[in-house]
Design an enzyme around this catalytic site. Structure first.
Site, short mmCIF file in Angstrom:
data_model
loop_
_atom_site.label_atom_id
_atom_site.label_comp_id
_atom_site.label_asym_id
_atom_site.label_seq_id
_atom_site.Cartn_x
_atom_site.Cartn_y
_atom_site.Cartn_z
N GLU A 180 -12.06 -7.05 14.32
CA GLU A 180 -10.91 -7.95 14.45
C GLU A 180 -9.58 -7.20 14.53
O GLU A 180 -8.56 -7.79 14.89
CB GLU A 180 -10.90 -8.95 13.28
CG GLU A 180 -10.37 -8.44 11.96
CD GLU A 180 -11.35 -7.59 11.17
OE1 GLU A 180 -11.07 -7.32 9.99
OE2 GLU A 180 -12.40 -7.21 11.73
N HIS A 185 -14.03 -2.72 11.42
CA HIS A 185 -13.31 -3.98 11.59
C HIS A 185 -13.01 -4.29 13.06
O HIS A 185 -11.95 -3.94 13.57
CB HIS A 185 -11.98 -3.92 10.83
CG HIS A 185 -12.13 -3.99 9.35
ND1 HIS A 185 -11.91 -5.14 8.64
CD2 HIS A 185 -12.47 -3.04 8.43
CE1 HIS A 185 -12.09 -4.92 7.35
NE2 HIS A 185 -12.44 -3.65 7.20
N CYS A 206 -17.11 -5.65 6.83
CA CYS A 206 -16.70 -4.90 5.64
C CYS A 206 -17.10 -5.65 4.37
O CYS A 206 -18.28 -5.70 4.05
CB CYS A 206 -15.20 -4.61 5.70
SG CYS A 206 -14.64 -3.36 4.51
#
EC number: 6.3.5.3
Length: 232
Positions: free
Chosen positions: A196, A194, A85
């Site tokens: 994560e 994302h 991002c």
């Protein structure tokens, strides 16, 4: 294996990235944007957020942070680098990956589970996937529309530098539905979604009927661990 996560003023997802690295079996190392020391890490993550309040352009000021000179040097030597991002925006500003990111075509901030197609499974960050595999990763941004010149876009498509593509409805107007790209060497990858945030089961829609957003992101981090250990 040690993977560094660089925190910038305004980073939001650095702790999530550190946790994802730990879950992948590697040692997470917190790094600070103002330092000139990568502390001997084997790979790097530039996390999401709103570095420097997104002033000037998203990622523009962060790309000039002191530690970025070390990031550029390490990437040039082949170290795996992942920009997520805002981190992707930094990589683009530092010209470590091709293209750029601008305001979403609809002008709104978006936050949802995003369907993706894996276009390149031959980078250190995507070796755990198969080309053409369908995955779901959370997406949240206001300036995630990928742009490139016609010539650059042709090169990206022709040389396999598109790593991820949005599946279904294009969420932000990105050219050719591009969600993530790599550099020529393949060790640097940037994407807007994302990973994560998708490393543990039970988070996000996870029924057979809904889009799955549970652990698809973990493969990014386990992939780079395996890749680095194999090369060692």
């Amino acid at each position: 294996m040690r993977i560094g996560v660089i925190t910038f003023p305004g980073s939001l997802d650095d702790r999530d990235a550190l946790r994802a690295i730990r879950l992948a079996g590697a040692e997470p190392v917190a790094l600070w944007h103002g330092d000139h020391d990568l502390q001997g890490v084997d790979a790097l993550v530039l996390p999401g957020g709103f570095s420097y309040g997104d002033y000037l352009r998203c990622g523009a000021i962060a790309s000039l942070s002191p530690i970025m000179s070390e990031v550029v040097e390490a990437a040039g030597k082949g170290m795996p680098v992942l920009g997520i991002c805002n981190g992707f925006q930094m990589l683009a500003e530092a010209i470590l990956v091709p293209g750029g990111l601008i305001r979403n075509d609809h002008g709104n901030f978006i936050c949802h589970a995003q369907r993706l197609t894996v276009e390149n499974a031959e980078t250190p960050w995507t070796g755990g996937f198969e080309r053409g595999q369908k995955i779901v990763i959370p997406l949240k941004n206001g300036e995630g529309s990928f742009i490139a010149s016609a010539e650059e876009l042709k090169r990206l498509e022709g040389e396999g530098m598109v790593v991820f593509r949005y599946r279904g409805v294009n969420p932000n107007g990105s050219l050719n539905d591009i969600a993530g790209v790599r550099n020529e060497r393949g060790n640097v990858v940037g994407l807007m979604p994302h990973p994560e945030h998708a490393v543990e089961p039970g988070f996000g829609p996870d029924t057979d009927q809904a889009m799955r957003s549970g652990t698809d992101g973990l493969a990014f981090f386990t992939s780079v661990v395996r890749s680095t250990l194999v090369e060692a």
